[in-house]
Design an enzyme around this catalytic site. Structure first.
Site, PDB file in Angstrom:
ATOM      1  N   GLU A  40      33.228 -47.414  -8.894  1.00 54.99           N
ATOM      2  CA  GLU A  40      34.378 -48.296  -9.110  1.00 54.99           C
ATOM      3  C   GLU A  40      34.055 -49.743  -8.768  1.00 54.99           C
ATOM      4  O   GLU A  40      34.908 -50.487  -8.297  1.00 54.99           O
ATOM      5  CB  GLU A  40      35.597 -47.788  -8.338  1.00 54.99           C
ATOM      6  N   HIS A  99      43.980 -44.171   0.409  1.00 60.29           N
ATOM      7  CA  HIS A  99      45.084 -45.146   0.401  1.00 60.29           C
ATOM      8  C   HIS A  99      46.419 -44.583   0.891  1.00 60.29           C
ATOM      9  O   HIS A  99      47.336 -45.350   1.159  1.00 60.29           O
ATOM     10  CB  HIS A  99      45.251 -45.729  -1.001  1.00 60.29           C
ATOM     11  N   ASP A 149      40.016 -50.230  -9.181  1.00 62.69           N
ATOM     12  CA  ASP A 149      39.018 -50.972  -8.402  1.00 62.69           C
ATOM     13  C   ASP A 149      37.934 -51.559  -9.306  1.00 62.69           C
ATOM     14  O   ASP A 149      37.468 -52.674  -9.071  1.00 62.69           O
ATOM     15  CB  ASP A 149      38.383 -50.068  -7.342  1.00 62.69           C
ATOM     16  N   ARG A 177      40.256 -36.715  -1.075  1.00 60.17           N
ATOM     17  CA  ARG A 177      39.502 -37.976  -1.070  1.00 60.17           C
ATOM     18  C   ARG A 177      39.430 -38.505   0.354  1.00 60.17           C
ATOM     19  O   ARG A 177      40.460 -38.735   1.003  1.00 60.17           O
ATOM     20  CB  ARG A 177      40.158 -39.005  -1.988  1.00 60.17           C
ATOM     21  N   ASP A 203      35.202 -28.817   7.611  1.00 65.92           N
ATOM     22  CA  ASP A 203      35.602 -27.797   8.593  1.00 65.92           C
ATOM     23  C   ASP A 203      37.051 -27.339   8.399  1.00 65.92           C
ATOM     24  O   ASP A 203      37.377 -26.189   8.704  1.00 65.92           O
ATOM     25  CB  ASP A 203      35.403 -28.312  10.026  1.00 65.92           C
TER      26      ASP A 203
HETATM   27  O1  LIG Z   1      40.224 -47.593  -8.490  1.00 65.89           O
HETATM   28  C1  LIG Z   1      40.987 -46.672  -8.834  1.00 65.89           C
HETATM   29  O2  LIG Z   1      41.569 -46.640  -9.919  1.00 65.89           O
HETATM   30  C2  LIG Z   1      41.153 -45.590  -7.880  1.00 65.89           C
HETATM   31  O3  LIG Z   1      40.254 -45.251  -7.157  1.00 65.89           O
HETATM   32  C3  LIG Z   1      42.503 -44.986  -7.747  1.00 65.89           C
HETATM   33  C4  LIG Z   1      43.323 -45.789  -6.774  1.00 65.89           C
HETATM   34  O4  LIG Z   1      42.664 -45.849  -5.553  1.00 65.89           O
HETATM   35  C5  LIG Z   1      44.653 -45.133  -6.580  1.00 65.89           C
HETATM   36  O5  LIG Z   1      45.088 -45.375  -5.310  1.00 65.89           O
HETATM   37  C6  LIG Z   1      45.684 -45.529  -7.560  1.00 65.89           C
HETATM   38  O6  LIG Z   1      46.353 -46.676  -7.194  1.00 65.89           O
END
Ligand SMILES: O=C(O)C(=O)C[C@H](O)[C@@H](O)CO
Length: 267
Positions: free
Chosen positions: A152, A48, A178, A73, A87
């Site tokens: 998630e 993100h 999520d 991530r 790598d």
């Molecule tokens: O779903 C979640 O919680 C995450 O995976 C973390 C978020 O992606 C992270 O960007 C917090 O906003």
């Protein structure tokens, strides 16, 4: 030189809770500042945050002198992206939105050289091999890799036991934002059904002998998840902390109460 020891992977087997922070500013200078503060691990977010492979490389280089362990991530489980990330020297890789054991097994394959997997050989071109100064990198790299898959979604939760059981998956990270959204609660992980699902998923992962982690910026959440068995907990997000401090500082000087919306961010 020797292959760097993945002390995050080692610590997953220990008894201490590992406190982490989301590094979302997508900038090496900011990452180095955070690295000096003593968190056990830092999540360099390629999902993100506006990161790409070169920006993640400079953040790894900035964090490297400090004890804080980088977890990178990826935006997804694409095998060619994983090849690039490994790598540049990523040793702890997190992949979001894993929903089946087949997906998890494919991720393991992407992190292993043949015959165990499909990773291509970058050899002396790569930081991972310290430009070919690490002996036997091809045969030993996997020993210091830590693969974390994110669960998630409702489907991921339903398949949690099978996902966690995949050989080569070292840990599962629950994404509460999520997950709660997938369950119809629009990011509200405090809902009882979501909490019950999180607790059950932690138990399922632990029953497979794998470590479990979660994001929990609120103190009470972090404590509860650690009690439920989470081994690594992200207790802050750099952007949220920066915004919170800036907001509070302005309110202090204006003699106003700080807005409560960012005082205890959920994400
Ligand atoms: O779903 C979640 O919680 C995450 O995976 C973390 C978020 O992606 C992270 O960007 C917090 O906003």
């Amino acid at each position: 030189m020797q292959l760097p020891v993945n002390t995050f992977k080692q610590a997953l087997a220990g008894s201490d809770t590992l406190f982490g922070i989301w590094a979302s500013l997508a900038n090496a200078y900011a990452a180095e500042v955070v690295a000096t503060t003593g968190y056990d691990w830092m999540l360099v977010d390629g999902e993100h945050a506006p990161n790409h492979v070169p920006s993640m490389l400079t953040q790894l280089q900035a964090i490297a002198p400090y004890p804080s362990q980088p977890v990178v991530r990826a935006v997804n489980g694409d095998a060619t992206l994983i090849k690039q990330l490994l790598d540049i020297g990523v040793q702890t890789l997190m992949v979001p939105m894993v929903e089946t054991a087949e997906q998890a097994a494919a991720l393991v394959q992407a992190t292993r050289y043949p015959p165990a997997g499909i990773r291509g050989v970058g050899g002396g071109l790569t930081r991972a091999t310290r430009w070919d100064s690490i002996p036997n990198y091809i045969t030993t790299a996997h020993e210091q890799l830590c693969l974390i898959v994110q669960i998630e979604s409702r489907l991921g939760v339903a398949n949690a036991a099978a996902i966690a059981a995949v050989e080569g998956v070292d840990a599962v990270f629950i994404g509460p934002v999520d997950l709660s959204t997938s369950m119809g609660y629009a990011g509200d992980s405090s809902q009882p059904e979501v909490q019950e699902t999180i607790q059950r998923t932690i138990e399922t992962v632990l029953a497979q002998g794998k470590a479990c982690g979660i994001l929990a910026p609120r103190v009470d959440d972090a404590k509860r998840y650690a009690q439920w068995g989470c081994k690594f907990v992200a207790i802050g997000i750099d952007i949220s902390l920066l915004r919170q401090a800036a907001t509070q500082n302005l309110a202090l000087h204006k003699g106003q109460a700080a807005p409560t919306t960012s005082a205890s961010p959920t994400y």
